[in-house]
Design a protein around this motif. Structure first.
Motif, PDB file in Angstrom:
ATOM      1  N   GLN A   1      35.194  16.360  19.845  1.00  0.00           N
ATOM      2  CA  GLN A   1      35.263  16.758  18.458  1.00  0.00           C
ATOM      3  C   GLN A   1      36.561  17.514  18.190  1.00  0.00           C
ATOM      4  O   GLN A   1      37.149  18.118  19.074  1.00  0.00           O
ATOM      5  N   PRO A   2      37.004  17.501  16.919  1.00  0.00           N
ATOM      6  CA  PRO A   2      38.174  18.297  16.556  1.00  0.00           C
ATOM      7  C   PRO A   2      37.929  19.769  16.862  1.00  0.00           C
ATOM      8  O   PRO A   2      36.785  20.235  16.841  1.00  0.00           O
ATOM      9  N   ASP A   3      39.019  20.518  17.118  1.00  0.00           N
ATOM     10  CA  ASP A   3      38.893  21.925  17.464  1.00  0.00           C
ATOM     11  C   ASP A   3      38.100  22.698  16.430  1.00  0.00           C
ATOM     12  O   ASP A   3      37.333  23.594  16.755  1.00  0.00           O
ATOM     13  N   ILE A   4      38.248  22.365  15.162  1.00  0.00           N
ATOM     14  CA  ILE A   4      37.588  23.133  14.123  1.00  0.00           C
ATOM     15  C   ILE A   4      36.084  22.989  14.200  1.00  0.00           C
ATOM     16  O   ILE A   4      35.337  23.827  13.737  1.00  0.00           O
ATOM     17  N   GLU A   5      35.579  21.876  14.810  1.00  0.00           N
ATOM     18  CA  GLU A   5      34.148  21.709  15.004  1.00  0.00           C
ATOM     19  C   GLU A   5      33.722  22.283  16.344  1.00  0.00           C
ATOM     20  O   GLU A   5      32.659  22.881  16.469  1.00  0.00           O
ATOM     21  N   ARG A   6      34.519  22.089  17.377  1.00  0.00           N
ATOM     22  CA  ARG A   6      34.134  22.562  18.710  1.00  0.00           C
ATOM     23  C   ARG A   6      34.007  24.072  18.737  1.00  0.00           C
ATOM     24  O   ARG A   6      33.198  24.627  19.451  1.00  0.00           O
ATOM     25  N   GLU A   7      34.846  24.746  17.953  1.00  0.00           N
ATOM     26  CA  GLU A   7      34.868  26.193  17.967  1.00  0.00           C
ATOM     27  C   GLU A   7      34.045  26.772  16.822  1.00  0.00           C
ATOM     28  O   GLU A   7      34.305  27.847  16.323  1.00  0.00           O
ATOM     29  N   ALA A   8      33.018  26.028  16.411  1.00  0.00           N
ATOM     30  CA  ALA A   8      32.261  26.411  15.234  1.00  0.00           C
ATOM     31  C   ALA A   8      31.526  27.729  15.418  1.00  0.00           C
ATOM     32  O   ALA A   8      30.744  27.880  16.328  1.00  0.00           O
ATOM     33  N   GLY A   9      31.826  28.681  14.521  1.00  0.00           N
ATOM     34  CA  GLY A   9      31.034  29.893  14.425  1.00  0.00           C
ATOM     35  C   GLY A   9      30.012  29.704  13.315  1.00  0.00           C
ATOM     36  O   GLY A   9      29.901  28.623  12.738  1.00  0.00           O
ATOM     37  N   PRO A  10      29.251  30.750  12.979  1.00  0.00           N
ATOM     38  CA  PRO A  10      28.206  30.609  11.958  1.00  0.00           C
ATOM     39  C   PRO A  10      28.715  30.087  10.618  1.00  0.00           C
ATOM     40  O   PRO A  10      28.088  29.222  10.013  1.00  0.00           O
ATOM     41  N   ASP A  11      29.844  30.605  10.146  1.00  0.00           N
ATOM     42  CA  ASP A  11      30.362  30.140   8.858  1.00  0.00           C
ATOM     43  C   ASP A  11      30.763  28.676   8.904  1.00  0.00           C
ATOM     44  O   ASP A  11      30.504  27.909   7.975  1.00  0.00           O
ATOM     45  N   ARG A  12      31.421  28.263   9.988  1.00  0.00           N
ATOM     46  CA  ARG A  12      31.842  26.873  10.100  1.00  0.00           C
ATOM     47  C   ARG A  12      30.642  25.939  10.202  1.00  0.00           C
ATOM     48  O   ARG A  12      30.659  24.837   9.666  1.00  0.00           O
ATOM     49  N   VAL A  13      29.610  26.369  10.904  1.00  0.00           N
ATOM     50  CA  VAL A  13      28.405  25.539  11.019  1.00  0.00           C
ATOM     51  C   VAL A  13      27.767  25.342   9.648  1.00  0.00           C
ATOM     52  O   VAL A  13      27.346  24.237   9.294  1.00  0.00           O
ATOM     53  N   ILE A  14      27.696  26.411   8.859  1.00  0.00           N
ATOM     54  CA  ILE A  14      27.141  26.301   7.512  1.00  0.00           C
ATOM     55  C   ILE A  14      27.955  25.319   6.677  1.00  0.00           C
ATOM     56  O   ILE A  14      27.408  24.461   5.981  1.00  0.00           O
ATOM     57  N   ALA A  15      29.287  25.438   6.749  1.00  0.00           N
ATOM     58  CA  ALA A  15      30.141  24.545   5.969  1.00  0.00           C
ATOM     59  C   ALA A  15      29.989  23.098   6.414  1.00  0.00           C
ATOM     60  O   ALA A  15      29.922  22.183   5.586  1.00  0.00           O
ATOM     61  N   LEU A  16      29.934  22.872   7.731  1.00  0.00           N
ATOM     62  CA  LEU A  16      29.765  21.509   8.237  1.00  0.00           C
ATOM     63  C   LEU A  16      28.422  20.925   7.823  1.00  0.00           C
ATOM     64  O   LEU A  16      28.325  19.756   7.434  1.00  0.00           O
ATOM     65  N   ALA A  17      27.366  21.739   7.884  1.00  0.00           N
ATOM     66  CA  ALA A  17      26.046  21.260   7.484  1.00  0.00           C
ATOM     67  C   ALA A  17      26.039  20.893   6.005  1.00  0.00           C
ATOM     68  O   ALA A  17      25.466  19.874   5.605  1.00  0.00           O
ATOM     69  N   ALA A  18      26.688  21.724   5.187  1.00  0.00           N
ATOM     70  CA  ALA A  18      26.747  21.427   3.754  1.00  0.00           C
ATOM     71  C   ALA A  18      27.558  20.167   3.484  1.00  0.00           C
ATOM     72  O   ALA A  18      27.184  19.330   2.654  1.00  0.00           O
ATOM     73  N   GLN A  19      28.673  20.007   4.192  1.00  0.00           N
ATOM     74  CA  GLN A  19      29.489  18.807   4.015  1.00  0.00           C
ATOM     75  C   GLN A  19      28.709  17.552   4.379  1.00  0.00           C
ATOM     76  O   GLN A  19      28.756  16.549   3.665  1.00  0.00           O
ATOM     77  N   ARG A  20      27.988  17.592   5.477  1.00  0.00           N
ATOM     78  CA  ARG A  20      27.222  16.423   5.893  1.00  0.00           C
ATOM     79  C   ARG A  20      26.116  16.105   4.902  1.00  0.00           C
ATOM     80  O   ARG A  20      25.810  14.941   4.654  1.00  0.00           O
ATOM     81  N   LEU A  21      25.513  17.148   4.346  1.00  0.00           N
ATOM     82  CA  LEU A  21      24.477  16.937   3.350  1.00  0.00           C
ATOM     83  C   LEU A  21      25.067  16.286   2.105  1.00  0.00           C
ATOM     84  O   LEU A  21      24.475  15.355   1.535  1.00  0.00           O
ATOM     85  N   VAL A  22      26.219  16.727   1.687  1.00  0.00           N
ATOM     86  CA  VAL A  22      26.904  16.120   0.540  1.00  0.00           C
ATOM     87  C   VAL A  22      27.226  14.658   0.820  1.00  0.00           C
ATOM     88  O   VAL A  22      26.945  13.759   0.015  1.00  0.00           O
TER      89      VAL A  22
END
Length: 285
Positions: A147-168
């Motif tokens: 995975q890209p670094d921005i996903e591999r290094e996901a902290g709580p905020d990044r996980v929330i953003a990724l989950a929201a993006q996938r839902l969209v």
């Protein structure tokens, strides 16, 4: 004798997420009787936090809990590279087909209806532990490393953003309003807005608009849908609004873009919906 009945149960660490401890006594006794180690969480967000910290082998997740529901937990688990590989089995009292399909769509591997027989739960747990262990032991790590670094290094905020993006991205034609979108990824509107701005340089609205226009551009290039149908497919209220937005973004009308491409349409890459990497901050967005 079936294959599964001949497979010995594997002792595992199981995280049980449910807000009704009284209903769990028989199940807890049955799981412990099989030698499994049990950890507990009593609400959706506690379940997510404990999953990231404890790294269980399997998660039994109630759907209906106070506050955020089990779907929000599952979205976060599957958006977080550290927990995406963990099998999730939903446990619910609802017989709704729509709810079961939603749970499977969010990444669960199975569904168990309440009231349940402990023996059935044990059998399903055993099956999914075998399936999970049959994969290469480093499969989860290899997937994370790809995975890209921005996903591999996901902290709580990044996980929330990724989950929201996938839902969209899962249904661009029916993106929920911002408060509902935030609730469905286990947070509130203010935090989701802040997270998007900090991590992407965009608002949630700007991300949704860009996603819709990019998908519309792909559909115009790769499908025979009319401009009106493309507009509806990605969530624009009218072809006129879509045409205006498309021209502002790509400096040409949808019909002009399609005619310019001609036979080159099939060469445009199709974006993946399974993984939506967070863009880096865009100056001036």
């Amino acid at each position: 004798m079936s294959y599964w009945s001949s497979v010995p149960a594997r002792r595992a660490h199981i995280l049980l997420v449910d807000d009704n401890i009284d209903e769990l006594q028989l199940l807890l006794a049955a799981l412990r009787g099989e030698g499994h180690r049990i950890s507990m969480a009593f609400d959706a967000m506690q379940g997510y936090r404990r999953a990231t910290a404890l790294q269980p082998d399997l998660i039994l997740l109630d759907v209906r809990m106070g506050g955020a529901d089990g779907f929000a937990t599952c979205r976060l688990l599957k958006a977080d590279p550290s927990t995406a590989h963990i099998p999730v089995i939903f446990v619910t009292s609802s017989a709704s087909v729509e709810e079961r399909l939603m749970g499977l769509h969010e990444g669960a591997v199975d569904y168990i209806l309440k009231p349940y027989e402990p023996a059935e739960v044990l059998a399903r747990v055993s099956v999914h532990l075998v399936l999970a262990s049959s994969k290469h032991p480093r499969a989860g790590l290899a997937a994370a490393e790809s995975q890209p670094d921005i996903e591999r290094e996901a902290g709580p905020d990044r996980v929330i953003a990724l989950a929201a993006q996938r839902l969209v991205m899962s249904d661009l034609a029916n993106v929920p309003p911002l408060p509902e979108l935030a609730e469905r990824v286990g947070t509130h509107e203010k935090r989701l807005s802040r997270v998007f701005r900090e991590l992407t340089g965009r608002t949630v609205f700007e991300f949704v608009r860009e996603a819709r226009l990019s998908e519309a551009r792909r559909l115009l290039a790769e499908s025979a849908l009319s401009v009106e149908d493309v507009a509806l497919a990605v969530g624009f209220s009218s072809a006129a609004n879509f045409s205006t937005a498309f021209r502002e973004r790509f400096q040409e009308r949808p019909s002009g873009f399609r005619s310019t491409l001609g036979g080159k349409a099939a060469s445009l890459p199709r974006p993946s919906r399974s993984t939506v990497p967070l863009p880096m901050p865009v100056s001036g967005a």
